[in-house]
Motif scaffolding. Structure first.
Motif, PDB file in Angstrom:
ATOM      1  N   GLY A  65      19.338  15.264 -12.533  1.00 23.85           N
ATOM      2  CA  GLY A  65      18.054  15.137 -12.707  1.00 23.85           C
ATOM      3  C   GLY A  65      17.830  15.486 -14.468  1.00 23.85           C
ATOM      4  O   GLY A  65      16.983  14.949 -15.093  1.00 23.85           O
ATOM      5  N   GLN A  66      18.637  16.755 -14.860  1.00 25.55           N
ATOM      6  CA  GLN A  66      18.497  16.822 -16.076  1.00 25.55           C
ATOM      7  C   GLN A  66      18.954  15.705 -17.068  1.00 25.55           C
ATOM      8  O   GLN A  66      18.334  15.728 -18.076  1.00 25.55           O
ATOM      9  CB  GLN A  66      19.171  18.252 -16.654  1.00 25.55           C
ATOM     10  N   TRP A  67      20.084  15.326 -16.700  1.00 26.85           N
ATOM     11  CA  TRP A  67      20.734  14.381 -17.588  1.00 26.85           C
ATOM     12  C   TRP A  67      20.022  12.886 -17.435  1.00 26.85           C
ATOM     13  O   TRP A  67      19.990  12.032 -18.434  1.00 26.85           O
ATOM     14  CB  TRP A  67      22.289  14.269 -17.522  1.00 26.85           C
ATOM     15  N   VAL A  68      19.338  12.737 -16.326  1.00 29.04           N
ATOM     16  CA  VAL A  68      18.573  11.257 -16.191  1.00 29.04           C
ATOM     17  C   VAL A  68      17.379  11.680 -17.138  1.00 29.04           C
ATOM     18  O   VAL A  68      16.866  10.600 -17.740  1.00 29.04           O
ATOM     19  CB  VAL A  68      18.070  11.051 -14.716  1.00 29.04           C
ATOM     20  N   ASN A  69      16.773  12.793 -17.320  1.00 30.64           N
ATOM     21  CA  ASN A  69      15.492  12.789 -18.085  1.00 30.64           C
ATOM     22  C   ASN A  69      15.941  13.438 -19.454  1.00 30.64           C
ATOM     23  O   ASN A  69      14.972  13.484 -20.456  1.00 30.64           O
ATOM     24  CB  ASN A  69      14.781  14.001 -17.525  1.00 30.64           C
ATOM     25  N   ASP A  70      16.993  13.536 -19.901  1.00 33.23           N
ATOM     26  CA  ASP A  70      17.754  13.914 -21.177  1.00 33.23           C
ATOM     27  C   ASP A  70      17.096  12.748 -22.483  1.00 33.23           C
ATOM     28  O   ASP A  70      17.245  11.620 -22.061  1.00 33.23           O
ATOM     29  CB  ASP A  70      19.075  14.066 -21.401  1.00 33.23           C
ATOM     30  N   SER A  71      16.918  13.365 -23.543  1.00 31.77           N
ATOM     31  CA  SER A  71      16.493  12.405 -24.699  1.00 31.77           C
ATOM     32  C   SER A  71      17.921  11.981 -25.281  1.00 31.77           C
ATOM     33  O   SER A  71      18.790  12.873 -24.836  1.00 31.77           O
ATOM     34  CB  SER A  71      15.763  13.001 -25.608  1.00 31.77           C
ATOM     35  N   ALA A  72      17.909  11.088 -26.070  1.00 30.16           N
ATOM     36  CA  ALA A  72      19.251  10.704 -26.595  1.00 30.16           C
ATOM     37  C   ALA A  72      19.689  11.628 -27.715  1.00 30.16           C
ATOM     38  O   ALA A  72      20.735  11.729 -28.124  1.00 30.16           O
ATOM     39  CB  ALA A  72      18.958   9.340 -27.386  1.00 30.16           C
ATOM     40  N   ASP A  73      18.675  12.577 -28.323  1.00 33.10           N
ATOM     41  CA  ASP A  73      18.891  13.442 -29.101  1.00 33.10           C
ATOM     42  C   ASP A  73      19.264  14.941 -28.510  1.00 33.10           C
ATOM     43  O   ASP A  73      19.867  15.741 -29.256  1.00 33.10           O
ATOM     44  CB  ASP A  73      17.919  13.941 -30.050  1.00 33.10           C
ATOM     45  N   SER A  74      19.496  15.100 -27.360  1.00 40.04           N
ATOM     46  CA  SER A  74      19.786  16.516 -26.656  1.00 40.04           C
ATOM     47  C   SER A  74      21.370  16.829 -26.670  1.00 40.04           C
ATOM     48  O   SER A  74      22.134  15.896 -26.820  1.00 40.04           O
ATOM     49  CB  SER A  74      19.421  16.230 -25.127  1.00 40.04           C
ATOM     50  N   THR A  75      21.367  18.010 -26.964  1.00 39.71           N
ATOM     51  CA  THR A  75      22.960  18.396 -27.035  1.00 39.71           C
ATOM     52  C   THR A  75      23.319  19.478 -26.087  1.00 39.71           C
ATOM     53  O   THR A  75      24.124  20.060 -26.302  1.00 39.71           O
ATOM     54  CB  THR A  75      23.273  18.885 -28.665  1.00 39.71           C
ATOM     55  N   SER A  76      22.408  19.785 -25.227  1.00 35.30           N
ATOM     56  CA  SER A  76      22.766  20.709 -24.305  1.00 35.30           C
ATOM     57  C   SER A  76      23.863  20.189 -23.314  1.00 35.30           C
ATOM     58  O   SER A  76      23.869  18.920 -23.012  1.00 35.30           O
ATOM     59  CB  SER A  76      21.366  20.981 -23.607  1.00 35.30           C
ATOM     60  N   ALA A  77      24.560  21.303 -22.755  1.00 31.79           N
ATOM     61  CA  ALA A  77      25.502  20.886 -21.685  1.00 31.79           C
ATOM     62  C   ALA A  77      25.699  22.056 -20.662  1.00 31.79           C
ATOM     63  O   ALA A  77      25.712  23.160 -21.086  1.00 31.79           O
ATOM     64  CB  ALA A  77      26.913  20.534 -22.489  1.00 31.79           C
TER      65      ALA A  77
END
Length: 182
Positions: free
Chosen positions: A151-163
């Motif tokens: 769910g987090q990665w479905v909603n991630d923005s293209a600029d996100s660098t969290s992992a």
């Protein structure tokens, strides 16, 4: 490009089941990819990994999440061929695409398994919408935790660098390990 999360290597499959054409990770960009590596004789794969992959397929939209199985055989090669896998996929009602990991020339560890440095089965790989490998997890992972990550990665923005990362120490028993010669 996010240097912390490399682009995921392509799947090297010798054949595909449940799809009319070979799949590529490049062709799946824009979706989160859940790649479940399994062996049909692995108890953890049959009891947890494959049912979890099926539940993920049922819960998330195919427009957002692609679920793919990867049958990667590193032991018992003679009894886990393509014909046996076709019967297994039918009997267990696996409806998502399944790639058959391409065998190594020496009969050792299959190519995709090598490329991802998988430690055994079940293994779960999560690839974000941009094609970056975000999770390489060996063993069992809780459904709620998995759903939250997807769910987090479905909603991630293209600029996100969290992992989020997990290690083999974070898992429960029920996995088949690869023994590698050092």
């Amino acid at each position: 490009m996010n240097s912390n999360n490399p682009l995921a290597p392509e799947i090297e499959a010798s054949d595909w089941l449940n799809t009319d054409r070979p799949l590529s990770l490049a062709g799946l960009r824009g979706r989160v990819v859940v790649l479940h590596a399994f062996q049909m004789l692995c108890p953890g794969c049959v009891s947890h990994g494959l049912p979890q992959a099926r539940r993920i397929r049922e819960v998330f939209s195919e427009e957002d999440v692609a679920v793919i199985g990867l049958h990667t055989v590193f032991e018992h090669h003679d009894v886990m061929g393509a014909d046996a896998l076709r019967v297994f996929v039918h009997e267990y009602r696996i409806g998502f695409p399944v790639g058959i990991d391409k065998a190594a020339g020496n009969g050792g560890i299959p190519l995709t398994m090598q490329n991802y440095a998988l430690r055994g089965t079940p293994s779960l790989l999560l690839i974000d919408r941009r094609g970056h490998l975000r999770l390489n997890h060996f063993g069992r992972i809780d459904d709620l935790q998995m759903g939250a990550l997807i769910g987090q990665w479905v909603n991630d923005s293209a600029d996100s660098t969290s992992a989020s990362t997990f290690t083999a120490d974070d898992v429960a028993p029920g996995r088949c390990s690869v023994e590698r010669n050092s």
